[in-house]
Design a protein around this motif. Structure first.
Motif: not given
Length: 558
Positions: A52-53, A91-92, A140-147, A162-167
């Motif tokens: 999702r991230a 919601g990130a 946090s659950a992290n996602g990275k994308a190229p710009l 996305i914070r771990e507390s949500k997971v």
């Protein structure tokens, strides 16, 4: 019903112990399964939020305002508002945009904007990446994308967390459902364990563990301590128990799990064990023993559990009883001779009283020479004193019953004939049967009941032939006449009938000989015992136990 034994130990019932053990096992396995499921679900949620991230990061990297702000240095102020807008909408916890030099242009902490990141860029390969980030905002659950710029060139990186507390919140939201499923499975397992415990309780007939162990100990002590053979069969007829005495008496060793037909040849013994023969105290002859066999079906609460066969060794007892019966026969003969002797004395006294001295002398000489003449006639043809004594004794007893035993003129037997002990048993039993047959009725035209005996020893064999003037062997009895226990006449005195001919048959077969019987009126039994090196004389056949020999008394009479 099995007898109850005093309970020992904690005294808990078997069903209670089984149920408690099963519930404990189910509870432990349920907790372990729940923990493992939560751990696996946590990993799946982490992966889901990472994906999702990455999706949010890709959306942010394609946002025109962020791309414009990164392409045109004068529009860099557009990046932070756009990143905050996307983070709030998705919601990130953060949306961070950095250039190729690692300089931040957006961050949830404005004071970090314009500073470099410590880790290298990972999107230089042009692919999105996910993972767990331990940043300044926490785990946090992290996602990275190229710009990319409008030409498709990588000009920076968008990182979304996305914070771990949500997971964890999502996991805690799902765990009650999982706990409910585990609880239902535990209840079903407990119910199944209770049913299993009840069934096991019924299968053990209400016995507790200590009682079962005690019964097993008692059974082993009883089975291997008694001097009686015991064989148990299951409902399918397979042997389940054989004690030491049964192994001694019966000709099989490793028989557990097999049926009687798998370990025994066809015959009376096998029929008695498998239930083909019915009745109580069945007499069975083997090569070494005279056995009494009883078979009893076993059941409990209407359930067929198989059968138990008891085997008792009656070899010595039967021999003693037959010898006792023989002694009684001789006693009766002596008693009859005593009366005959008294009659002779009366005759002599009468002749002397009348003064007929010459007649009295001739009568005394004639009477005194009858028995010696019989003995001398047998001695002329038979050299062995044991055989002479047997023939003379049988002749005396037969004469009291009105039967004459004659030894044929061609009879010849040496002082130490082969198979001597077997010959004594064979001749004695055949003579007894022949005398019984002759007494029952003379049908051969003879004026007196008669038995003819022939004993002939040659260089190759010893032949015994016994013929009687009786009615002969019925045609329907030709095949069964040598079976042990088979007889058409009741027991006489203490001796069991149905043993003599069976014993003769076994002795002849053991010594490698043959036995035949004629059909029709006047039975003729012919026995031939070879003198070859392969046929033992009075010893055992190599590798085979010698058959027992019973005292020769009353005959079996078919």
């Amino acid at each position: 019903m099995f007898p109850r034994r005093p309970r020992t130990g904690q005294g808990r019932r078997l069903s209670t112990r089984i149920l408690a053990s099963q519930v404990a096992i189910l509870a432990v396995t349920s907790v372990i399964g729940f923990v493992l499921f939560a751990w696996v679900q946590r990993g799946q949620l982490d992966n889901e939020y990472e994906q999702r991230a990455m999706s949010i990061a890709q959306v942010a990297a394609a946002d025109p305002q962020i791309v414009q702000g990164m392409v045109a240095p004068g529009d860099r102020a557009l990046v932070q508002p756009a990143a905050e807008r996307i983070a709030e909408a998705a919601g990130a916890s953060y949306v961070v945009v950095v250039d190729l030099n690692g300089v931040r242009y957006s961050h949830p902490h404005p004071d970090l904007i314009g500073q470099r990141i410590t880790e290298p860029l990972v999107v230089l390969d042009g692919q999105p990446h996910g993972g767990i980030d331990q940043g300044v905002t926490g785990r946090s659950a992290n996602g990275k994308a190229p710009l990319r710029d409008p030409n498709g060139k990588v000009i920076g990186e968008v990182s979304v967390g996305i914070r771990e507390s949500k997971v964890a919140g999502q996991l805690w939201h799902e765990l009650p459902t999982f706990a409910l499923y585990a609880g239902i499975a535990l209840c079903l397992g407990c119910a199944a364990s209770y049913a299993l415990a009840r069934r096991l309780k019924r299968s053990t007939f209400g016995l507790e563990l200590e009682e079962i162990a005690g019964l097993l100990t008692d059974r082993e002590a009883m089975l291997h301590g008694i001097r009686e053979g015991v064989i148990a069969f299951d409902p399918a007829g397979r042997i389940t128990v054989v004690n030491d005495e049964a192994r001694r008496l019966l000709p099989f060793d490793a028989a557990l799990g097999l049926r009687p037909e798998d370990v025994l040849p066809e015959g009376r013994l096998r029929d008695a064990l498998d239930g083909t023969l019915t009745g109580h105290d069945l007499t069975v002859l083997t090569d070494r023993y005279c056995l009494v066999v009883n078979r009893m079906p076993v059941g409990l609460h209407g359930r067929e559990l198989g059968a138990v066969v008891t085997v008792r060794d009656r070899t010595e007892m039967v021999g003693l009883l037959r010898e006792l019966d023989s002694v009684r026969g001789l006693t009766d003969a002596l008693r009859a001779q005593q009366h005959e002797f008294a009659n002779r004395m009366h005759i002599l006294a009468g002749l002397l009283d009348l003064g007929e001295h010459d007649a009295a002398f001739e009568y005394a000489v004639e009477s005194a020479g009858v028995e010696p003449a019989l003995t001398e006639s047998v001695r002329q043809r038979i050299g062995n004193p044991l055989m002479v004594g047997l023939i003379v004794a049988k002749s005396t007893v037969a004469a009291e019953r009105g039967v004459r035993i004659t030894l044929t003129e061609e009879s010849r037997l040496g002082e130490q004939p082969a198979h001597l002990h077997g010959l004594l048993t064979i001749v004695g039993n055949l003579l007894d049967n022949a005398v019984d047959a002759a007494v029952s009725g003379t049908t051969t035209g003879a004026a007196q009941a008669e038995v003819r005996l022939s004993l002939l020893e040659t260089g190759t064999a010893v032949t015994v032939q016994v013929a009687d003037s009786g009615p002969g062997v019925p045609d329907d009895a030709m095949e069964s006449i040598f079976q042990d226990g088979w007889s058409t006449r009741p027991d006489r005195g203490t001796a069991r009938r149905g043993l003599g001919l069976a014993l003769v048959h076994r002795l002849v077969r053991h010594r490698g000989g043959t036995i035949t019987v004629s059909s029709g009126a006047g039975a003729v039994f012919t026995v031939t015992l070879p003198l070859s090196d392969t046929a033992p004389a009075d010893g055992d056949r190599p590798g085979q136990a010698a058959p027992f020999e019973l005292a020769t008394s009353g005959g079996d009479r078919w």
